[in-house]
Every structure is written in structure tokens, then in C-alpha cells.
Design an enzyme around this catalytic site. Structure first.
Site, mmCIF file in Angstrom:
data_model
loop_
_atom_site.group_PDB
_atom_site.id
_atom_site.type_symbol
_atom_site.label_atom_id
_atom_site.label_comp_id
_atom_site.label_asym_id
_atom_site.label_seq_id
_atom_site.Cartn_x
_atom_site.Cartn_y
_atom_site.Cartn_z
ATOM 1 N N LYS A 74 0.845 -1.190 0.000
ATOM 2 C CA LYS A 74 0.000 0.000 0.000
ATOM 3 C C LYS A 74 0.882 1.241 0.000
ATOM 4 O O LYS A 74 1.893 1.285 0.714
ATOM 5 C CB LYS A 74 -0.901 -0.028 1.245
ATOM 6 C CG LYS A 74 -1.886 1.133 1.354
ATOM 7 C CD LYS A 74 -2.736 0.985 2.616
ATOM 8 C CE LYS A 74 -3.744 2.118 2.764
ATOM 9 N NZ LYS A 74 -4.562 1.958 3.979
ATOM 10 N N SER A 149 -9.406 1.899 3.128
ATOM 11 C CA SER A 149 -8.566 2.626 2.199
ATOM 12 C C SER A 149 -7.561 1.750 1.439
ATOM 13 O O SER A 149 -6.930 2.222 0.497
ATOM 14 C CB SER A 149 -7.805 3.723 2.972
ATOM 15 O OG SER A 149 -6.967 3.168 3.975
ATOM 16 N N SER A 173 -9.604 -0.457 7.340
ATOM 17 C CA SER A 173 -9.079 -0.242 5.989
ATOM 18 C C SER A 173 -8.417 -1.447 5.351
ATOM 19 O O SER A 173 -8.093 -1.418 4.161
ATOM 20 C CB SER A 173 -8.083 0.928 5.997
ATOM 21 O OG SER A 173 -8.743 2.140 6.259
#
Length: 465
Positions: A74, A149, A173
């Protein structure tokens, strides 16, 4: 699903495939993908590392289990010499000066990073639409959001572009996008894995965790990343989770929060599927117990009060002076204002303004301190619950993934979509999304430092559902 790590390891050892061919195949798939999961490819680094793995195998030397295994990161983790943008305009040209502890441990084990993955800017969102790289598209239906996210990380795993990916979970997330894309996603116990080198959103709930297609791959990756780190004083030394320890279920009692299921906000199909799952568990001789908990509005309000306060503090350093895309104004104050106004997303600005509001004089006692008090009450509630049950089950989300664009129109609806995940974040508990039980998965939670029990019960569910 069987362990992809074990499978690829055997293929490499037996020379059925080369590491170079494997890595090139994955890189090509990432380049061609249309789901907006890629912020930047680490192709040069990946191919150099793959060449070393092939040379080691050719020499007859043994390789470790993770050596040559391709993974994604990420784009909120530092990896020295690579772009770390947080999917933001402010940091679009920022290159990391060092590598995050959790990522370094994977590199030391021989895993090969392929890609920095698209996400909501600074982790601010539940749909991976708040990004300068374009909305992440769901792996199952590209008209729907990928979740957030850590949307790019979940979609890459679901589409087999990466064997596993490292996401970040503050209020759901990792777990929510894992549920939206039918893969496993673990938020470990807070402090099990170092946060050093992870861009901070809300420091008291930020967690590093893996997304993968099998429980075994989750176990392997968590073990490698775990442990005390002198650069993160919240970390602790945790025991290794063995494959044998999670093979046999020892859970006798399962709890669920009845107000989650009785809520008018839950999708009827998700509710029905979840209740059917509880019946299947009962049939296997496990006691199921309804528990009382705080209502969803209280959980969401408490979480966002504290998270916004922490993000306002954490992002105050990003003003274009030392980091980021600086925009000159007429004076220094004007420069700060323009730089932050033009470079932060609308959602990030909303959270900074909200955070500064709850921390401001006249409001901090009334709002922020009340949030801290509620957090303590939530933690106490969990302590009492885990005296009565071994595991708590819940849906991951109250609803199915929205159509791309809808979440941006209704920020409040986006916040409420976190209703079933944020409570476990406030409690700092180990929680896993498993791709069973409902259309967006099921959430398995245990008491602090009981990550092993979570994976154990996930194995059990995988066998019976």
C-alpha cells in the site's frame, strides 16, 4: 484455497518455474490491469531481486519460504528510493529516504515487492476513490468501489497480481476492502507489528497487516513482520503462530452483537446470511451467545472524533517546507495555506478541519475528552465480553459495495459504512475478515494478543461453510 506461498516455493525449488519468469508475468499483469490498483511499479528492483533468487537456486543453495514470492505494498509505506505518495497531490513526487520496519522484514526474508498500491489519500476514505490515481475498481464488479482505504492492495490479491499485499488498517481499511473483494484481511493486535515507516493517520489505531487468499499465507506473513521494534515503542514481543496451533478448533463459545443485526441499516441479505452462519456454527456444537454493545452511531462518532484529532496533528508537518509539493504565496503564512489547500483532497481537508475543531479551546473538554472516555468504556466492554465468549463474530459491513461515485456524494454514508469495524479498532483487538458467511465476508475477533485464535477459528469456518 491452498497456500500460494507454499505452492510457488515448491515450483521454484523444483525448477518448474524461474523467479524471473514469475516476476515478469506479475509485472506484465499489473501494467495491463484496468482496475487502477497501481501507483508505481517497482520493476527494476523486482527483476534484480528475482535474478538473485534464480542464481541462488541454480547454485544448489536452499531458499527460504518467502524468497522469490511477489507482493504488493500500500502506498503509505516507506521503501527506500521509491515513490511514496499516499495517493496524494502533496506527495506525488516524494521518494522515501528509508524503509518501513515491516517491509524490511519481508525484504530480509527474500520476498519481492512489485508495486506501490493505490489507496485513499493518506488512508482517508472507505472506497479508494479519494486518490489522484483514479478510483480503484472492485475485482468482482468493476462498476463498484474496491473498498478502502487499502483498495488497491485487496484488488491486486483478488486478481492474482500479487500473492499477498501489505495494507494498513486504522478503522477497517484492511478488513472492509478484503470483504468487498472476497479475500482474507487481518488487522492484528495493536503493537504486534511495528508501525515505523507507515505514514500515520491515527497513531493509536493504525495497524500493519496482510491481505491474502489463504489463512496459511496470512499466518506466514504475520509471523515474519511481528516483533518488538526499538523504533516503535508500542510494539511487543509476540509468540510465533504455528500451522499446528491453528489446525484444530478450540473455540467453544461464540458471541455476536445483537444490535448490529437488529439495526435498520443492515442489508437484509447480509443479515440473513449472517444468521444462517450462526445456525451452522450451532449445529457443530458451539454455543452462540448474543451480546450487548454500543450502538453504531456512538462507535462511529467516537472513532472519527479521535481519528480526526490524531490526523490533524499528524499531518500538521506537511506544509511544503520539508515535505511535499510547495506552492509559493506572498508570505510564509500564505505559502502554508495555499500549499495545504491545493494539495490535500477534500476528504483530507474535512478530517483536518474536524480534528482541529475537536481539539480547539472550548471544544476539547466537551468532545475530545468525551471520546477518550467512551473509548475506555468500549475497551472495558470487550474485556467483559471475552470473559464469556472465545470469539466475537460480526458482518464486516452493513451493506454491499456502492457504485463508484456514490460515496463521494455522501461523506456521512461513507463514515457509517465503517460501523462494524471501528469498534474493534478502538479496542485494539485482532480481527480478521474471512471471505465466507455473507457477501462481504465475516469478521472474526478475539481478545488482545489472541491472533492465533482468530486464525484457528477462520480455519474452522473454512471447513464448515
Amino acid at each position: 484455497m491452498e497456500s500460494q506461498i507454499h505452492k510457488i516455493h515448491q515450483q521454484l525449488v523444483s525448477k518448474e518455474i524461474t523467479c524471473m519468469s514469475l516476476i515478469q508475468e506479475k509485472l506484465n499483469a499489473l501494467k495491463e490491469n484496468t482496475h487502477n490498483t497501481v501507483n508505481s511499479l517497482l520493476d527494476k528492483m523486482a527483476l534484480e531481486l528475482a535474478e538473485r533468487v534464480d542464481a541462488k537456486i541454480e547454485s544448489g543453495a536452499a531458499i527460504g519460504l518467502l524468497e522469490g514470492i511477489p507482493f504488493g505494498i500500500k502506498d503509505v509505506y516507506m521503501v527506500q528510493g521509491t515513490y511514496t505518495t499516499a495517493s496524494s497531490q502533496l506527495l506525488k513526487n516524494y521518494k522515501s529516504a528509508y524503509t518501513a520496519t515491516a517491509i524490511q522484514k519481508l525484504l530480509d526474508a527474500g520476498a519481492i515487492p512489485l508495486v506501490k498500491e493505490n489507496c485513499d489519500s493518506f488512508g482517508h476514505g472507505s472506497s479508494s476513490e479519494n486518490t489522484i490515481f483514479g478510483a480503484v475498481k472492485n475485482a468482482i464488479n468493476p462498476n463498484l468501489v474496491g473498498g478502502g482505504s487499502s483498495g488497491g492492495s485487496a484488488v491486486n490479491v483478488a486478481k492474482d497480481y500479487t500473492v499477498f499485499s501489505i495494507g494498513g488498517d486504522t478503522g477497517g481499511s484492511i478488513r472492509q476492502p478484503a470483504g468487498y473483494n472476497n479475500v482474507y484481511g487481518l488487522k492484528p493486535t495493536y503493537g504486534r507489528i511495528s508501525r515505523f515507516g507507515l505514514m500515520a493517520y491515527a497513531s493509536s489505531t493504525d495497524c500493519v497487516g496482510p491481505i491474502a487468499k489463504s489463512i496459511e499465507d496470512i499466518r506466514i506473513v504475520v509471523n515474519v513482520m511481528s516483533g518488538r521494534d526499538i523504533k516503535d515503542q508500542t510494539t511487543y514481543e509476540s509468540k510465533i503462530i504455528t500451522d499446528g496451533s491453528i489446525a484444530k478448533n478450540q473455540v467453544k463459545t461464540v458471541g455476536y452483537f445483537k444490535n448490529f443485526i437488529e439495526s435498520d441499516a443492515i442489508n437484509p441479505e447480509i443479515k440473513e446470511d449472517f444468521l444462517n452462519t450462526l445456525e451452522t456454527i450451532k449445529e457443530k456444537g458451539i454455543q452462540v451467545k448474543a451480546l450487548d454493545f454500543f450502538d453504531s452511531d456512538t462507535l462511529v462518532s467516537t472513532y472519527y472524533t479521535l481519528a480526526m484529532a490524531e490526523t490533524a496533528s499528524n499531518l500538521s508537518r506537511l506544509d511544503g517546507t520539508n515535505y511535499g509539493n510547495r506552492i509559493e504565496g506572498e508570505n510564509l503564512k500564505d505559502t502554508y495555506s495555499i500549499t495545504r489547500s491545493k494539495n490535500f483532497s477534500e476528504e483530507t481537508k474535512r478530517r483536518i478541519v474536524g480534528g482541529n475543531q475537536v481539539l480547539s479551546q472550548g471544544f476539547s473538554d466537551e468532545i475530545y475528552l468525551k471520546g477518550l472516555n467512551l473509548r475506555d468504556q468500549i475497551a472495558t466492554n470487550f474485556e467483559n465480553d471475552f470473559k464469556e465468549v472465545d470469539i466475537i463474530l460480526s458482518p464486516v459491513t452493513p451493506n454491499t459495495p456502492p457504485i463508484i461515485g456514490d460515496s463521494l456524494k455522501e461523506p456521512l454514508a461513507m463514515y457509517l459504512s465503517d460501523a462494524y469495524t471501528v469498534g474493534f479498532s478502538l479496542g485494539q483487538l485482532p480481527t480478521l475478515t474471512a471471505p465466507q458467511g455473507t457477501s462481504t465476508g465475516i469478521q472474526i475477533t478475539a481478545a488482545k494478543d489472541n491472533d492465533e485464535k482468530v486464525l484457528q477459528f477462520a480455519n474452522f469456518l473454512n471447513d464448515i461453510l
